[in-house]
Scaffold this active site. Structure first.
Site, PDB file in Angstrom:
ATOM      1  N   THR A   1       0.963 -33.384   7.103  1.00  0.00           N
ATOM      2  CA  THR A   1       2.181 -32.800   7.648  1.00  0.00           C
ATOM      3  C   THR A   1       3.111 -33.995   8.065  1.00  0.00           C
ATOM      4  OG1 THR A   1       3.422 -31.656   9.491  1.00  0.00           O
ATOM      5  CG2 THR A   1       1.392 -32.777  10.246  1.00  0.00           C
TER       6      THR A   1
ATOM      7  N   ARG B   1       9.170 -29.878  14.349  1.00  0.00           N
ATOM      8  CA  ARG B   1       8.731 -28.759  15.239  1.00  0.00           C
ATOM      9  C   ARG B   1       8.694 -29.178  16.573  1.00  0.00           C
ATOM     10  NH1 ARG B   1       7.071 -24.194  11.716  1.00  0.00           N
ATOM     11  NH2 ARG B   1       5.807 -25.537  10.354  1.00  0.00           N
TER      12      ARG B   1
ATOM     13  N   ARG C   1       0.752  -1.268   0.016  1.00  0.00           N
ATOM     14  CA  ARG C   1       0.084   0.001   0.062  1.00  0.00           C
ATOM     15  C   ARG C   1       0.960   1.366  -0.076  1.00  0.00           C
ATOM     16  NH1 ARG C   1      -3.960  -2.394  -1.590  1.00  0.00           N
ATOM     17  NH2 ARG C   1      -5.190  -3.671  -0.284  1.00  0.00           N
TER      18      ARG C   1
ATOM     19  N   ASP D   1      -1.852 -27.890  11.049  1.00  0.00           N
ATOM     20  CA  ASP D   1      -2.737 -27.193  11.936  1.00  0.00           C
ATOM     21  C   ASP D   1      -2.971 -25.749  11.551  1.00  0.00           C
ATOM     22  OD1 ASP D   1      -0.005 -26.603  12.642  1.00  0.00           O
ATOM     23  OD2 ASP D   1       0.018 -27.050  14.595  1.00  0.00           O
TER      24      ASP D   1
ATOM     25  N   ASP E   1       5.207 -33.857  10.425  1.00  0.00           N
ATOM     26  CA  ASP E   1       5.355 -33.961  11.915  1.00  0.00           C
ATOM     27  C   ASP E   1       4.531 -34.742  12.724  1.00  0.00           C
ATOM     28  OD1 ASP E   1       6.825 -31.780  11.054  1.00  0.00           O
ATOM     29  OD2 ASP E   1       5.902 -30.113  11.773  1.00  0.00           O
TER      30      ASP E   1
HETATM   31  O1  F6P Z   1       5.717 -28.452   9.682  1.00  0.00           O
HETATM   32  C1  F6P Z   1       6.674 -29.194   8.592  1.00  0.00           C
HETATM   33  C2  F6P Z   1       8.022 -28.757   8.823  1.00  0.00           C
HETATM   34  O2  F6P Z   1       8.790 -29.449   7.870  1.00  0.00           O
HETATM   35  C3  F6P Z   1       8.556 -28.790  10.127  1.00  0.00           C
HETATM   36  O3  F6P Z   1       8.908 -30.083  10.560  1.00  0.00           O
HETATM   37  C4  F6P Z   1       9.680 -27.787  10.120  1.00  0.00           C
HETATM   38  O4  F6P Z   1      10.090 -27.271  11.306  1.00  0.00           O
HETATM   39  C5  F6P Z   1       9.310 -26.822   9.155  1.00  0.00           C
HETATM   40  O5  F6P Z   1       8.214 -27.497   8.453  1.00  0.00           O
HETATM   41  C6  F6P Z   1      10.283 -26.285   8.154  1.00  0.00           C
HETATM   42  O6  F6P Z   1       9.448 -25.316   7.335  1.00  0.00           O
HETATM   43  P1  F6P Z   1      10.220 -24.469   6.125  1.00  0.00           P
HETATM   44  O7  F6P Z   1       9.854 -25.275   4.989  1.00  0.00           O
HETATM   45  O8  F6P Z   1       9.272 -23.273   6.068  1.00  0.00           O
HETATM   46  O9  F6P Z   1      11.576 -24.459   6.400  1.00  0.00           O
END
Ligand code: F6P
Length: 360
Positions: free
Chosen positions: A138, A184, A85, A116, A140
């Site tokens: 995910t 994570r 903007r 999530d 994770d």
């Molecule tokens: O949530 C999936 C994940 O791979 C996590 O295990 C990791 O901390 C994060 O994403 C990494 O994210 P980016 O791809 O943004 O580096």
């Protein structure tokens, strides 16, 4: 049901393409329903060229490919969108625009595959009247309301292979090898991989670890005649009375980036135990490439189930895997409690039973 949309949000995970393929084939074959693919997460609803028609021909044979044909976006939150903007970057709420665009496109349902963060956006859009169905994705495995997210099994297998490979070189050189894995704030990849591949020490976020104790463990191995060691460290692990280690701070739109705890633990072990250490950070190798058979099987079932759920008019829900069966739960319930390693569960107990040090 004549027309639905599908998008993949957050980081990618192996199995996303299998979800897309199964959703398109089910929609077309069972309901004669058209599927619109939305590119780059929710961003595709707000940008020109953000849509792609997904016919059965387009999704043919994509189930074995990693990544997502729709593209992912882990900064694509329409409730907090970065826009320019007057030559300045500002964060704006574009959720009303998204709702209006979905109505304009005539999408009778929106299938959202995400972790999530993305599923929370889907839940909030559902509260604004959007007819959403979630699919838990995910590596994770930390989404509540389901025993398994797709992507986890592939990451786990890659981590196990990495530990196996580190094992032979650790033995040859009599070194302590540390492997930092993703996850994570959840230790599923670390714990499952460490158990499967026979790690000596596993450090996970759910169990803050004692530096003293892991040094004792390595010293005890040396005394027992084992000069090598394998340590699996979840990126979110933290020492007792210490903090998680980040390689980059949060920037308002993205989460802080975890990374560096294994290197810190390695430096400590070298100094305390007089051993040679090496650290490997497995990184995005865990997320890329071909999904395992289990992830394809799960993702395909999730994709088909999501369309069936939409066709039955059950919105604001997420498909879920429980006791070997596909079912569904309210998004609200799935997001109420992120899933973490159960400290009373049999995996943690098994690690302790067979003598793996968990740092506590
Ligand atoms: O949530 C999936 C994940 O791979 C996590 O295990 C990791 O901390 C994060 O994403 C990494 O994210 P980016 O791809 O943004 O580096």
């Amino acid at each position: 049901m004549r027309k639905i949309g599908i998008l993949t949000g957050g980081g990618d995970a192996p199995g996303l393409n299998a979800v897309i393929r199964a959703a398109v084939l089910t929609a077309q074959r069972q309901y004669g329903c058209e599927v619109v693919g939305i590119r780059s997460g929710f961003d595709g609803l707000l940008k020109p060229n953000g849509l792609v028609e997904l016919s059965p021909a387009v999704v043919e044979d994509i189930h074995d490919k990693g990544g997502t044909i729709l593209g992912a976006a882990n900064r694509g939150n329409p409730f907090a969108r970065m826009v320019m903007r007057d030559g300045e970057e500002v964060v704006e709420d574009a959720s009303q625009e998204v709702v209006a665009r979905i109505a304009e496109l005539g999408l009778e349902a929106l299938i959202v595959a995400g972790g999530d963060g993305t599923l929370a956006i889907a839940r909030d859009l559902a509260q604004m009247g959007v007819r959403v169905v979630g699919v838990p994705k995910t590596i994770d495995n930390d989404v509540g309301g389901t025993e398994m997210t797709f992507g986890f099994d592939t990451a786990l297998n890659i981590a196990v292979e990495a530990i196996d490979r580190l094992h032979t070189t650790a033995e040859s050189h009599q070194r302590v090898m540390l492997l930092e894995v993703m996850g994570r704030d959840a230790g599923f990849i670390g714990l499952h991989a460490g158990l499967s591949a026979g790690a000596d020490i596993i450090l996970i976020p759910e169990i803050p670890f004692s530096y003293q104790l892991i040094a004792d463990e390595i010293r005890s191995r040396l005394e027992r005649g084992y000069p090598e060691g394998l340590v699996v460290v979840s990126e979110g692990a933290r020492p007792l009375d210490g903090e998680q280690v980040f390689s980059r701070a949060a920037d308002g739109l993205a989460l802080p980036r975890l990374g560096g705890i294994a290197q810190q633990a390695a430096a400590w072990l070298e100094q305390e135990c007089r051993v040679e250490t090496r650290t490997t950070v497995l990184g995005h190798i865990q997320r890329g490439g071909t999904p395992t058979a289990f992830d394809r099987w799960l993702a395909t079932r999730y994709g088909a189930a999501a369309v069936r759920l939409a066709a039955s008019g059950s919105f604001g829900r997420m498909v879920s895997y429980q006791g070997g069966r596909i079912t569904d739960v309210p998004l609200e319930e799935a997001l109420a409690h992120p899933k973490r390693v159960d400290l009373q569960g049999d995996a943690v107990q098994t690690a302790r039973d067979i003598g793996i040090c968990l740092g506590d």
